[in-house]
Scaffold this active site. Structure first.
Site, PDB file in Angstrom:
ATOM      1  N   SER A  37       0.825  -1.209   0.000  1.00 18.36           N
ATOM      2  CA  SER A  37       0.000   0.000   0.000  1.00 18.36           C
ATOM      3  C   SER A  37       0.856   1.254   0.000  1.00 18.36           C
ATOM      4  O   SER A  37       0.572   2.228  -0.722  1.00 18.36           O
ATOM      5  CB  SER A  37      -0.922   0.013   1.226  1.00 18.36           C
ATOM      6  OG  SER A  37      -1.844  -1.052   1.180  1.00 18.36           O
ATOM      7  N   ARG A  77       1.562   4.313  -3.030  1.00 18.93           N
ATOM      8  CA  ARG A  77       1.339   5.732  -2.762  1.00 18.93           C
ATOM      9  C   ARG A  77       2.622   6.548  -2.895  1.00 18.93           C
ATOM     10  O   ARG A  77       2.578   7.717  -3.291  1.00 18.93           O
ATOM     11  CB  ARG A  77       0.725   5.881  -1.364  1.00 18.93           C
ATOM     12  CG  ARG A  77      -0.736   5.409  -1.317  1.00 18.93           C
ATOM     13  CD  ARG A  77      -1.182   5.048   0.083  1.00 18.93           C
ATOM     14  NE  ARG A  77      -2.610   4.744   0.165  1.00 18.93           N
ATOM     15  CZ  ARG A  77      -3.155   3.570  -0.160  1.00 18.93           C
ATOM     16  NH1 ARG A  77      -2.388   2.572  -0.602  1.00 18.93           N
ATOM     17  NH2 ARG A  77      -4.467   3.382  -0.054  1.00 18.93           N
ATOM     18  N   ARG A 122     -13.216  -7.172 -11.671  1.00 22.05           N
ATOM     19  CA  ARG A 122     -13.348  -6.527 -10.368  1.00 22.05           C
ATOM     20  C   ARG A 122     -14.217  -5.281 -10.479  1.00 22.05           C
ATOM     21  O   ARG A 122     -14.019  -4.456 -11.373  1.00 22.05           O
ATOM     22  CB  ARG A 122     -11.962  -6.165  -9.820  1.00 22.05           C
ATOM     23  CG  ARG A 122     -10.984  -7.335  -9.892  1.00 22.05           C
ATOM     24  CD  ARG A 122     -10.700  -7.938  -8.581  1.00 22.05           C
ATOM     25  NE  ARG A 122      -9.854  -7.097  -7.780  1.00 22.05           N
ATOM     26  CZ  ARG A 122      -8.523  -7.030  -7.897  1.00 22.05           C
ATOM     27  NH1 ARG A 122      -7.913  -7.744  -8.827  1.00 22.05           N
ATOM     28  NH2 ARG A 122      -7.834  -6.260  -7.092  1.00 22.05           N
ATOM     29  N   SER A 131     -13.582   1.612   2.960  1.00 23.22           N
ATOM     30  CA  SER A 131     -12.598   1.230   1.954  1.00 23.22           C
ATOM     31  C   SER A 131     -11.524   2.298   1.854  1.00 23.22           C
ATOM     32  O   SER A 131     -11.800   3.443   1.482  1.00 23.22           O
ATOM     33  CB  SER A 131     -13.259   1.040   0.584  1.00 23.22           C
ATOM     34  OG  SER A 131     -12.274   0.886  -0.429  1.00 23.22           O
ATOM     35  N   GLN A 159      -9.191   2.302  -0.298  1.00 24.48           N
ATOM     36  CA  GLN A 159      -8.971   2.586  -1.716  1.00 24.48           C
ATOM     37  C   GLN A 159      -9.928   3.662  -2.213  1.00 24.48           C
ATOM     38  O   GLN A 159      -9.536   4.574  -2.939  1.00 24.48           O
ATOM     39  CB  GLN A 159      -9.122   1.307  -2.541  1.00 24.48           C
ATOM     40  CG  GLN A 159      -8.020   0.299  -2.317  1.00 24.48           C
ATOM     41  CD  GLN A 159      -8.189  -0.951  -3.173  1.00 24.48           C
ATOM     42  OE1 GLN A 159      -9.161  -1.082  -3.914  1.00 24.48           O
ATOM     43  NE2 GLN A 159      -7.238  -1.856  -3.074  1.00 24.48           N
ATOM     44  N   ASP A 217      -7.159  -7.186   4.564  1.00 28.08           N
ATOM     45  CA  ASP A 217      -6.338  -7.997   3.659  1.00 28.08           C
ATOM     46  C   ASP A 217      -5.801  -9.260   4.321  1.00 28.08           C
ATOM     47  O   ASP A 217      -5.316 -10.164   3.627  1.00 28.08           O
ATOM     48  CB  ASP A 217      -5.160  -7.174   3.128  1.00 28.08           C
ATOM     49  CG  ASP A 217      -5.587  -6.197   2.044  1.00 28.08           C
ATOM     50  OD1 ASP A 217      -6.636  -6.427   1.421  1.00 28.08           O
ATOM     51  OD2 ASP A 217      -4.872  -5.198   1.835  1.00 28.08           O
ATOM     52  N   LYS A 265     -12.663  -8.579  -3.556  1.00 27.02           N
ATOM     53  CA  LYS A 265     -11.211  -8.510  -3.679  1.00 27.02           C
ATOM     54  C   LYS A 265     -10.788  -9.281  -4.940  1.00 27.02           C
ATOM     55  O   LYS A 265     -11.580  -9.489  -5.853  1.00 27.02           O
ATOM     56  CB  LYS A 265     -10.560  -9.081  -2.419  1.00 27.02           C
ATOM     57  CG  LYS A 265     -10.737  -8.201  -1.183  1.00 27.02           C
ATOM     58  CD  LYS A 265      -9.877  -6.943  -1.299  1.00 27.02           C
ATOM     59  CE  LYS A 265      -9.849  -6.150  -0.020  1.00 27.02           C
ATOM     60  NZ  LYS A 265      -8.952  -4.969  -0.102  1.00 27.02           N
ATOM     61  N   ARG A 284     -13.201 -13.628  -1.389  1.00 25.57           N
ATOM     62  CA  ARG A 284     -12.339 -14.291  -0.419  1.00 25.57           C
ATOM     63  C   ARG A 284     -13.104 -15.046   0.652  1.00 25.57           C
ATOM     64  O   ARG A 284     -12.581 -16.003   1.230  1.00 25.57           O
ATOM     65  CB  ARG A 284     -11.366 -13.275   0.202  1.00 25.57           C
ATOM     66  CG  ARG A 284     -10.257 -12.897  -0.771  1.00 25.57           C
ATOM     67  CD  ARG A 284      -9.270 -11.903  -0.219  1.00 25.57           C
ATOM     68  NE  ARG A 284      -8.153 -11.752  -1.158  1.00 25.57           N
ATOM     69  CZ  ARG A 284      -7.276 -10.756  -1.131  1.00 25.57           C
ATOM     70  NH1 ARG A 284      -7.385  -9.812  -0.208  1.00 25.57           N
ATOM     71  NH2 ARG A 284      -6.300 -10.700  -2.011  1.00 25.57           N
TER      72      ARG A 284
END
Length: 739
Positions: A327, A331, A427, A472, A474, A620, A647, A651
């Site tokens: 992550s 970034r 996705r 989230s 994201q 995660d 994901k 999952r």
């Protein structure tokens, strides 16, 4: 009533036309394949060799007979197309579909429109990206188009039925089909196809005029042969192509001339740093071209599917250094690219996903050097310095890349398309696109909200206050990145706290973010300043060893310099609630992120009901936490984890299916799972191409009674390159099997 004959007429039986006719005939795509050529010998050869069913010298002899559903392919040299169109126009019914194969579209479309005095609905301009240096009927290859692209450039007036017929033809002979604007096609092909041919012809012509040309060619190395191979192509054909695409080619030649002048000057002045930059950037870009074109991975290509065969038993001991945080790596590249100045990154994760982000910014004109393993140097271009990429940005399997970049790119001056591999293309992206549209972004997706994302440039974004319907990081980061470009203050509000790497890193780049417990706000139109980023070890990768040591008797492992951001330590909190023996030492802050050494010793675990406030903090890590639950006494219950279903795989279901195979009692709910601890057996598991699923079941083998065979493990490289080698050194027993 007699059945209507479905016919394909190919005008011009050279390499492309003849190969298309042969491919269509061999695959029985039409009832009758008709070939037309002015050369009688060519027609005779085409009949004898089974390329066509019927031969005609004069297209007037067949054109008037063709009707609805029939297709005409014009496969003559580019400059000869206007004459053919003039001949066909009064003869063909408007129900007959017409297409061409010319590598220049502007001049062809202009000629067709002039003959018809409009843009005819039946004409579908096309260009197969396939060919050979050989030409003529003798070079025909029925497999020429397999696994190659065909670009169609229809206008708004082109009929959908006609487009569908042309697509079915090309797909039927093994090609993939995409659509593009005429002007974009000619500009791109000028740079990527026409210009290389001109350079090859020019180089060979120059060397042939040297006094010692025989010696030159005799001692030429392989690189000369590879580069100049295309100079053996048909000169008449390439003359026509160049003359038909003069404007775009002249522009491309001008850009190249300037670039060569800079290189010439650097050589003259001995500017080795500039030369090294050019060569290194070109090498990385060329490697990316292969990866994008062939849908390859960013690391060493794996030609076969990889399965893991994991032997039962074992324990984990010693010091294990896991890769850098994925992550934070994403970034660091993103913010470093839009900052002013040079950002130096250490500990960068050289895995598939973060390399996809790195290459995307290279494609947008950012110079990024990788001088040593884990070290990256990003030459930022400022908030408004990104350039339009030459084609779609290919993001591999990285959902983080696509979701974060969609926010950043929604505010750029240029159009861009974000694509990915087969897994990423399944996705959902609606949850990032929806708030971006509220900000004014113009983004198109495939049906059901799936990639690719087509983002329109030149849009002024407006600031919004956005309450996330589902926690989230994201989505939050996507909105904040878009907010950098919006006028006014953009805010995100969450029901529970999610990872805050974006907010922390923005502050590290000198950009103020107003942060509260569940909200983050920033004002747009500011400036980011370059900095130094030290990426800590990824707690998501460390989680596999934390669970491994917790479930395997005799284990004692130390994981140094792991990121322990409070928004990421759900895995530690949950394991400790289950009875795990976890201790943190050497705590400090590096580049705005807290880090620590983590020691884990074996301890019996018990089932718990996972607190809802820990879900976002461990989102995660749940695949491997499910393995911990399977090894615990009693029941473990998870609720409020709906995000796990969107994901890399679903999952919840993927882990439930695998655990059931291994003999564990599992019950799924829409937003969670219940796992009754028990004895783990052996069996075959499908990882669903999900890296975390594959690694989680590898850890499960420590407590298994028999071998666990895990299928489809190639994507482990997305987050943990070298996982198998390191795991085996630490106490697991994993063998890779390729098929």
């Amino acid at each position: 009533m007699a059945k209507k004959i479905k016919r394909l007429l190919v005008i011009g039986l050279g390499l492309i036309g003849g190969s298309l006719a042969k491919a269509a005939k061999d695959r029985n795509l039409y009832d009758q394949i008709i070939g037309s050529s002015r050369d009688y010998k060519t027609l005779d050869e085409a009949i004898k060799t089974g390329i066509i069913d019927k031969a005609v010298q004069d297209i007037e002899d067949i054109a008037t007979e063709m009707g609805d559903g029939d297709l005409v392919v014009i496969a003559v040299p580019t400059l000869a197309i206007p004459a053919i169109i003039s001949q066909l126009q009064p003869l063909l019914s408007e129900l007959v579909t017409i297409t061409d194969v010319a590598s220049v579209k502007g001049s062809v479309v202009e000629a067709v429109n002039e003959v018809y005095r409009c843009s005819p609905s039946q004409f579908v301009p096309g260009h197969p990206i396939a060919g050979s240096e050989k030409s003529g009927i003798g070079a025909v290859d029925a497999f020429l188009f397999e696994n190659h692209q065909v670009i169609l450039t229809p206008s708004s007036a082109t009929g959908c039925d006609h487009i569908d017929r042309v697509k079915k033809l090309w797909i039927g002979v093994g090609a993939s089909v995409s659509e593009m604007k005429v002007v974009d096609h000619d500009e791109i092909l000028a740079a990527t196809s026409h210009l290389p041919h001109i350079l090859a012809y020019a180089l060979v012509d120059m060397l042939s005029s040297m006094r010692k040309n025989q010696e030159v060619f005799r001692y030429a190395a392989g690189g000369f042969g590879d580069f100049t191979r295309i100079a053996a192509s048909d000169p008449v054909m390439w003359h026509d192509i160049v003359m038909a695409n003069k404007k775009a080619i002249t522009s491309a030649l001008g850009d190249l001339t300037k670039h060569i002048d800079f290189i010439k000057q650097a050589i003259s002045l001995g500017d080795s740093e500039y030369l090294l930059d050019v060569f290194a950037h070109a090498r990385e870009t060329r490697n990316h071209f292969d990866q994008m074109r062939e849908n390859k991975t960013y690391l060493k290509p794996i030609a076969q599917t990889v399965d893991y065969r994991v032997s039962p038993g074992g324990c984990i001991k010693g010091k294990v250094v896991v890769p850098g945080d994925k992550s934070i790596s994403h970034r660091a590249i993103i913010l470093g690219s839009i900052a002013n100045g040079v950002t130096n990154i250490s500990g960068f994760l050289e895995g598939e996903d973060s390399l996809a982000t790195l290459q995307a910014f290279r494609d947008m004109g950012v110079v990024i050097k990788r001088p040593a393993k884990g070290c990256v140097e990003v030459h930022g271009v400022g908030l408004n310095g990104l350039q339009a990429p030459s084609g779609p940005l290919y993001l591999g399997n990285s959902g983080t890349s696509m979701r974060l970049l969609s926010g950043l790119l929604a505010a750029q001056s240029f159009d861009v398309v974000l694509t990915g591999d087969e897994s990423l293309s399944k996705r959902p992206m609606e949850r990032v696109v929806s708030p971006l549209r509220k900000m004014g972004a113009v983004i198109a997706m495939n049906k059901n909200g799936l990639p690719p994302l087509k983002i329109k440039g030149g849009v002024d974004l407006k600031a919004i206050d956005y309450k996330l319907p589902m926690a989230s990081a994201q989505v939050k980061s996507c909105i904040l990145l878009a907010g950098l470009y919006a006028k006014g203050q953009t805010s995100t509000i969450e029901s529970v706290a999610t990872r805050d790497h974006t907010e922390r890193m923005l502050a590290g780049f000198g950009y103020h973010v107003d942060r509260k417990e569940f909200s983050a706000s920033l004002r747009g139109k500011g400036e980011l300043k370059s900095t130094i980023v030290n990426v800590p070890a990824d707690i998501s990768s460390a989680a596999f060893y934390m669970v491994a040591a917790s479930i395997a008797p005799g284990s004692d492992v130390i994981l140094p310099h792991v990121g322990v951001n409070p928004t990421r330590i759900g895995v530690i909190n949950i394991l400790q609630m289950m009875g795990a023996d976890i201790r943190l030492s050497n705590k400090k802050e590096v580049s705005g992120e807290p880090v620590a050494d983590i020691q884990v010793r074996y301890a019996p675990l018990h089932g718990i009901e996972i607190p809802v406030d820990q879900v976002a903090l461990a989102i995660d890590e749940f695949p491997v936490l499910f393995v911990a639950a399977a090894c615990a006494t009693g029941k473990t219950i998870l609720r409020g984890a709906l995000e796990l279903r969107v994901k890399e795989s679903d999952r919840i279901q993927s882990m439930a299916d695998g655990l059931t195979v291994l003999g564990i009692d599992v019950t799924t709910t829409p937003d969670g799972i219940e796992i009754e601890g028990g004895s783990i057996l052996g069996g075959e598991i499908d990882s669903k191409d999900d890296h975390r699923i594959a690694m989680a079941f590898s850890i499960a083998a420590l407590r298994a009674k028999e071998i666990i065979l895990i299928h489809n493990c190639n994507n482990v490289a997305t987050s943990f390159p070298g996982f198998v080698e390191q795991a085996n050194k630490s106490g697991l027993s994993i063998s890779e099997e390729k098929r």
